[in-house]
Design a protein around this motif. Sequence first.
Motif, PDB file in Angstrom:
ATOM      1  N   SER A 114      -2.736 -13.661  -9.062  1.00 36.44           N
ATOM      2  CA  SER A 114      -1.343 -13.590  -7.630  1.00 36.44           C
ATOM      3  C   SER A 114      -2.229 -14.812  -7.513  1.00 36.44           C
ATOM      4  CB  SER A 114      -0.764 -12.995  -6.798  1.00 36.44           C
ATOM      5  OG  SER A 114      -1.631 -11.997  -6.321  1.00 36.44           O
ATOM      6  N   ALA A 115      -1.484 -15.579  -5.914  1.00 36.94           N
ATOM      7  CA  ALA A 115      -1.768 -16.749  -4.695  1.00 36.94           C
ATOM      8  C   ALA A 115      -2.579 -15.906  -4.055  1.00 36.94           C
ATOM      9  CB  ALA A 115      -0.516 -17.126  -4.523  1.00 36.94           C
ATOM     10  N   ALA A 116      -1.444 -14.578  -3.671  1.00 39.40           N
ATOM     11  CA  ALA A 116      -2.289 -14.111  -2.413  1.00 39.40           C
ATOM     12  C   ALA A 116      -3.463 -13.386  -2.757  1.00 39.40           C
ATOM     13  CB  ALA A 116      -1.052 -12.599  -2.536  1.00 39.40           C
ATOM     14  N   MET A 117      -3.776 -12.740  -3.595  1.00 41.04           N
ATOM     15  CA  MET A 117      -5.162 -12.534  -4.680  1.00 41.04           C
ATOM     16  C   MET A 117      -6.247 -13.156  -4.427  1.00 41.04           C
ATOM     17  SD  MET A 117      -5.178  -8.726  -4.323  1.00 41.04           S
ATOM     18  CE  MET A 117      -6.957  -8.504  -4.227  1.00 41.04           C
ATOM     19  N   VAL A 159     -15.643  -8.591  10.365  1.00 32.33           N
ATOM     20  CA  VAL A 159     -14.611  -8.533   8.811  1.00 32.33           C
ATOM     21  C   VAL A 159     -13.708  -7.783   9.131  1.00 32.33           C
ATOM     22  CG1 VAL A 159     -13.281  -9.037   7.274  1.00 32.33           C
ATOM     23  CG2 VAL A 159     -15.604 -10.274   7.462  1.00 32.33           C
ATOM     24  N   LEU A 160     -12.827  -8.125   9.055  1.00 29.43           N
ATOM     25  CA  LEU A 160     -11.431  -6.872   9.721  1.00 29.43           C
ATOM     26  C   LEU A 160     -10.177  -7.150   9.384  1.00 29.43           C
ATOM     27  CD1 LEU A 160     -10.022  -4.929  11.428  1.00 29.43           C
ATOM     28  CD2 LEU A 160      -8.635  -6.277  12.531  1.00 29.43           C
ATOM     29  N   ILE A 161     -10.505  -6.220   7.958  1.00 30.99           N
ATOM     30  CA  ILE A 161      -9.417  -5.751   6.584  1.00 30.99           C
ATOM     31  C   ILE A 161      -8.084  -5.012   7.385  1.00 30.99           C
ATOM     32  CG2 ILE A 161      -9.170  -5.829   4.294  1.00 30.99           C
ATOM     33  CD1 ILE A 161     -12.562  -5.198   4.138  1.00 30.99           C
ATOM     34  N   GLY A 183      -6.794  -1.490  -1.471  1.00 32.37           N
ATOM     35  CA  GLY A 183      -7.604  -2.007  -1.853  1.00 32.37           C
ATOM     36  C   GLY A 183      -9.021  -1.859  -0.391  1.00 32.37           C
ATOM     37  N   LYS A 184      -8.717  -1.762   0.336  1.00 30.37           N
ATOM     38  CA  LYS A 184      -9.860  -1.867   1.855  1.00 30.37           C
ATOM     39  C   LYS A 184     -10.791  -1.791   1.414  1.00 30.37           C
ATOM     40  CE  LYS A 184      -6.779  -0.639   4.626  1.00 30.37           C
ATOM     41  NZ  LYS A 184      -5.831   0.242   3.545  1.00 30.37           N
ATOM     42  N   GLU A 185     -11.365  -0.956   0.543  1.00 27.64           N
ATOM     43  CA  GLU A 185     -12.706  -0.700   0.769  1.00 27.64           C
ATOM     44  C   GLU A 185     -13.016  -1.310  -0.564  1.00 27.64           C
ATOM     45  OE1 GLU A 185     -15.859   3.049   0.180  1.00 27.64           O
ATOM     46  OE2 GLU A 185     -13.716   2.945   0.475  1.00 27.64           O
ATOM     47  N   LEU A 186     -12.050  -1.440  -1.399  1.00 24.66           N
ATOM     48  CA  LEU A 186     -12.814  -1.969  -2.503  1.00 24.66           C
ATOM     49  C   LEU A 186     -13.559  -3.927  -2.169  1.00 24.66           C
ATOM     50  CD1 LEU A 186     -10.756  -1.582  -5.582  1.00 24.66           C
ATOM     51  CD2 LEU A 186     -12.619  -0.676  -5.581  1.00 24.66           C
ATOM     52  N   ASP A 204     -12.160  -8.290  14.802  1.00 21.90           N
ATOM     53  CA  ASP A 204     -11.688  -9.081  14.278  1.00 21.90           C
ATOM     54  C   ASP A 204     -11.849 -10.005  14.740  1.00 21.90           C
ATOM     55  OD1 ASP A 204      -9.513  -9.989  12.940  1.00 21.90           O
ATOM     56  OD2 ASP A 204      -7.886  -9.638  14.370  1.00 21.90           O
ATOM     57  N   VAL A 205     -12.811 -10.875  13.646  1.00 22.56           N
ATOM     58  CA  VAL A 205     -13.759 -11.944  13.745  1.00 22.56           C
ATOM     59  C   VAL A 205     -13.083 -13.009  12.651  1.00 22.56           C
ATOM     60  CG1 VAL A 205     -15.867 -13.347  13.497  1.00 22.56           C
ATOM     61  CG2 VAL A 205     -16.045 -11.260  15.334  1.00 22.56           C
ATOM     62  N   VAL A 206     -13.291 -12.424  11.814  1.00 26.46           N
ATOM     63  CA  VAL A 206     -12.604 -12.994  10.889  1.00 26.46           C
ATOM     64  C   VAL A 206     -11.188 -11.827   9.662  1.00 26.46           C
ATOM     65  CG1 VAL A 206     -12.697 -13.413   8.148  1.00 26.46           C
ATOM     66  CG2 VAL A 206     -14.180 -13.891   9.909  1.00 26.46           C
ATOM     67  N   ARG A 207     -10.160 -12.148   9.605  1.00 22.95           N
ATOM     68  CA  ARG A 207      -9.767 -10.528   9.007  1.00 22.95           C
ATOM     69  C   ARG A 207      -8.881 -11.019   7.665  1.00 22.95           C
ATOM     70  NH1 ARG A 207      -4.128  -8.788  12.112  1.00 22.95           N
ATOM     71  NH2 ARG A 207      -5.613  -8.950  13.920  1.00 22.95           N
ATOM     72  N   ILE A 208      -8.789 -10.421   6.612  1.00 22.33           N
ATOM     73  CA  ILE A 208      -8.547 -10.862   5.582  1.00 22.33           C
ATOM     74  C   ILE A 208      -7.736  -9.466   5.379  1.00 22.33           C
ATOM     75  CG2 ILE A 208      -8.690  -9.892   3.176  1.00 22.33           C
ATOM     76  CD1 ILE A 208     -11.966 -10.631   3.517  1.00 22.33           C
ATOM     77  N   ALA A 209      -5.999 -10.381   5.097  1.00 21.31           N
ATOM     78  CA  ALA A 209      -4.883  -9.468   5.358  1.00 21.31           C
ATOM     79  C   ALA A 209      -4.850  -9.273   3.158  1.00 21.31           C
ATOM     80  CB  ALA A 209      -4.277 -10.165   5.587  1.00 21.31           C
ATOM     81  N   LEU A 210      -4.370  -8.056   2.857  1.00 23.68           N
ATOM     82  CA  LEU A 210      -4.329  -7.346   1.363  1.00 23.68           C
ATOM     83  C   LEU A 210      -2.722  -7.788   1.319  1.00 23.68           C
ATOM     84  CD1 LEU A 210      -7.074  -5.033   0.952  1.00 23.68           C
ATOM     85  CD2 LEU A 210      -7.122  -7.880  -0.285  1.00 23.68           C
TER      86      LEU A 210
END
Length: 408
Positions: free
Chosen positions: A145-148, A165-167, A174-177, A303-309
């Motif tokens: 998907s586009a989000a992934m 990184v802040l997830i 799947g934050k640990e993945l 929160d230097v780089v954020r990855i939103a799942l």
Amino acid sequence: MTDPIAKTIWIADDDRGVRFVLAEALRDAGHIVREFGDTDAVREALRTDRPAVLLTDVHMPGEDGLALLAALQAQGIGPVIVMSAYTDVATTAAAYRAGAVDYLAKPFDLDQAVTAVERALAEVSALSTPAPAAVVPGHALLGESAAMREVFRLIGRVAASDLNVLITGETGTGKELVARALHEESARRGKPFVALNTAAIPSELLESELFGHEAGAFTGATRRHPGRFEQAEGGTLFLDEIGDMPLALQTRLLRVLAGGEFYRVGGRELIRGNVRIVAATHQDLDERVAAGLFRADLKHRLDVVRIALPALRTRRSDIPLLARHFIASAARELNLPAKRFSRAALKLIERRDYPGNVRELENLCRRLTVIAPGVEILPADLGDGPVAASGHDWTDALRDWAGQALNA
């Protein structure tokens, strides 16, 4: 040339009424049926013929159905579905141990019986068709998907850096993945990846878990214990559920992130660490900061780089891909025969909501690997409703047949 006998369903039951109604239901579904009143008749027929599927009662005069089942398994004849009014654990377990592919508890729904037969036929077909080789991905993270794709892009761009990184994302996304992928794609991949769920450790022990302690630092501390920072030296420290960290410990973590130095609990030796921090939370840290529950300066450090799942319900197009991956992985892990989803079952799985996200889908696939009786997983195996809309019980059909016989 196709042998017509190979498509025949055999029914062995000493109850003529049960044989009649079950045979009629199967014939109505388009199957050829042969009926037998005992196992001796079945053994005699086996001299020249073979059933596509055999349904046998457990308790019959002479040899019982389980003994017949064991003999057929030894000869490679099957599949066999066992029927019985005895639904105790011992009988059911004995049937499956002897090689039954399914177990029908009397009185059973006729549509359920037809579904079981057709599932067994599908299993025979599947076993005769070589399965494609499973493709094992480089990472356990899957999605088209586009989000992934955006998540993968961020991982690729950020992994090689040493930025914190802040997830973020709901539980089970799947934050640990993601944290592991960041580590494995970084220059630190040869060093440890250490994970700590800060919400799972009592607050009075969390400081020791993070920074370690010296012998005698507190009651029960009989020897020096290295903390997670030391264990992760040169590698990556993953702090899960960081939003639940107590305020007092947030202050100490902030000092470590600012200076790269810390003391063990009860220690006087200053320890310098070289660790990359990847943190994760399912909570809104901005709201936690506004409520005075989380330090704003610590948030900015993490929160230097954020990855939103994304939640699984927002990327339904990925569900079939994930489901096939999980069902194959579960079979390998549990050392069970591989299964596959029917098209209808996969459609139902795709339409489900998953409050537990990817973890919930994975658990569903593991459960189906163990519980679903056939090679092909059908809608009835998912528990999404009645097996069939008619709900026609064989006891009702038997009453109808008995009435017809009396009026004849």
